[in-house]
Scaffold this motif. Structure first.
Motif, mmCIF file in Angstrom:
data_model
loop_
_atom_site.group_PDB
_atom_site.id
_atom_site.type_symbol
_atom_site.label_atom_id
_atom_site.label_comp_id
_atom_site.label_asym_id
_atom_site.label_seq_id
_atom_site.Cartn_x
_atom_site.Cartn_y
_atom_site.Cartn_z
ATOM 1 N N ILE A 88 0.749 -1.178 0.081
ATOM 2 C CA ILE A 88 -0.126 0.057 -0.084
ATOM 3 C C ILE A 88 0.830 1.112 -0.015
ATOM 4 N N GLU A 89 0.885 2.149 -1.257
ATOM 5 C CA GLU A 89 1.946 3.166 -1.146
ATOM 6 C C GLU A 89 1.556 4.014 -0.109
ATOM 7 N N GLU A 90 0.368 4.470 0.216
ATOM 8 C CA GLU A 90 -0.042 5.258 1.264
ATOM 9 C C GLU A 90 -0.333 4.607 2.593
ATOM 10 N N ALA A 91 0.408 3.596 2.917
ATOM 11 C CA ALA A 91 0.173 2.879 4.074
ATOM 12 C C ALA A 91 0.423 3.943 5.221
ATOM 13 N N ASN A 92 -0.018 3.860 6.294
ATOM 14 C CA ASN A 92 0.286 4.739 7.606
ATOM 15 C C ASN A 92 0.707 3.814 8.618
ATOM 16 N N GLY A 93 0.823 2.460 8.538
ATOM 17 C CA GLY A 93 1.309 1.527 9.505
ATOM 18 C C GLY A 93 2.121 0.358 8.632
ATOM 19 N N ILE A 94 3.316 0.274 8.911
ATOM 20 C CA ILE A 94 4.065 -0.822 8.356
ATOM 21 C C ILE A 94 4.800 -1.812 9.343
ATOM 22 N N GLY A 95 4.675 -3.036 9.170
ATOM 23 C CA GLY A 95 5.165 -3.945 10.072
ATOM 24 C C GLY A 95 6.280 -5.092 9.231
ATOM 25 N N GLU A 96 7.377 -5.069 9.636
ATOM 26 C CA GLU A 96 8.303 -6.099 8.990
ATOM 27 C C GLU A 96 8.713 -7.202 10.012
ATOM 28 N N VAL A 97 8.526 -8.217 10.102
ATOM 29 C CA VAL A 97 9.222 -9.401 10.803
ATOM 30 C C VAL A 97 9.878 -10.429 10.052
ATOM 31 N N GLY A 98 10.812 -10.980 10.580
ATOM 32 C CA GLY A 98 11.227 -12.131 10.031
ATOM 33 C C GLY A 98 11.986 -13.148 11.034
#
Length: 141
Positions: free
Chosen positions: A19-29
């Motif tokens: 989502i280009e306009e995302a206002n929350g991003i979470g990355e986990v690995g």
């Protein structure tokens, strides 16, 4: 081994992409199994209007991300925060025990994305539980 729902979400994952306009991003690995999961949230008036994910990993990780985004779209931020990995696994009609950590990753990624949103809004991040234990326990069973 895998339920029909897991296979369906693996073959036809919902909400894939960014989502280009995302206002929350979470990355986990999870280095142990090589799964990387990134969740994008579009939150408006405290409601998750849209959620998308990019997941590199096994079928269970992809199915878990797909189902998790399905379950949180339209929910309030509080409700989305309460989504547990068990609820994700149950919605998929179960995951094999060795794959439960994939649903944990989905829960974790959503928590990170919500806290990213909260920080962007100038709010205090919510407390997350310790996930490291879960990963270790999962592989120990």
């Amino acid at each position: 081994m895998y339920s029909e729902k897991v296979m369906d979400h693996f073959r036809n994952p919902r909400n894939v992409g960014e989502i280009e306009e995302a206002n929350g991003i979470g990355e986990v690995g999870n280095a142990k199994c090589g799964d990387i999961m990134k969740i994008y949230l579009d939150i408006e008036n405290n409601i998750i209007k849209d959620a998308k994910f990019m997941t590199f990993g096994c079928g269970s990780a992809i199915a878990s991300s797909s189902m998790a985004t399905e379950l949180i779209i339209g929910k309030t931020v509080e409700d989305a925060w309460e989504l547990t990995n068990k609820a994700v696994a149950e919605a998929l009609d179960g995951l094999p025990p060795v794959k439960m950590h994939c649903s944990v990753l989905a829960e974790e990624a959503i928590h990170k994305a919500i806290n990213d949103y909260r920080i962007n809004q100038g709010l205090e991040p919510w407390e997350t539980k310790e996930y490291h234990d879960i990963h270790d326990h999962v592989h120990g069973h």
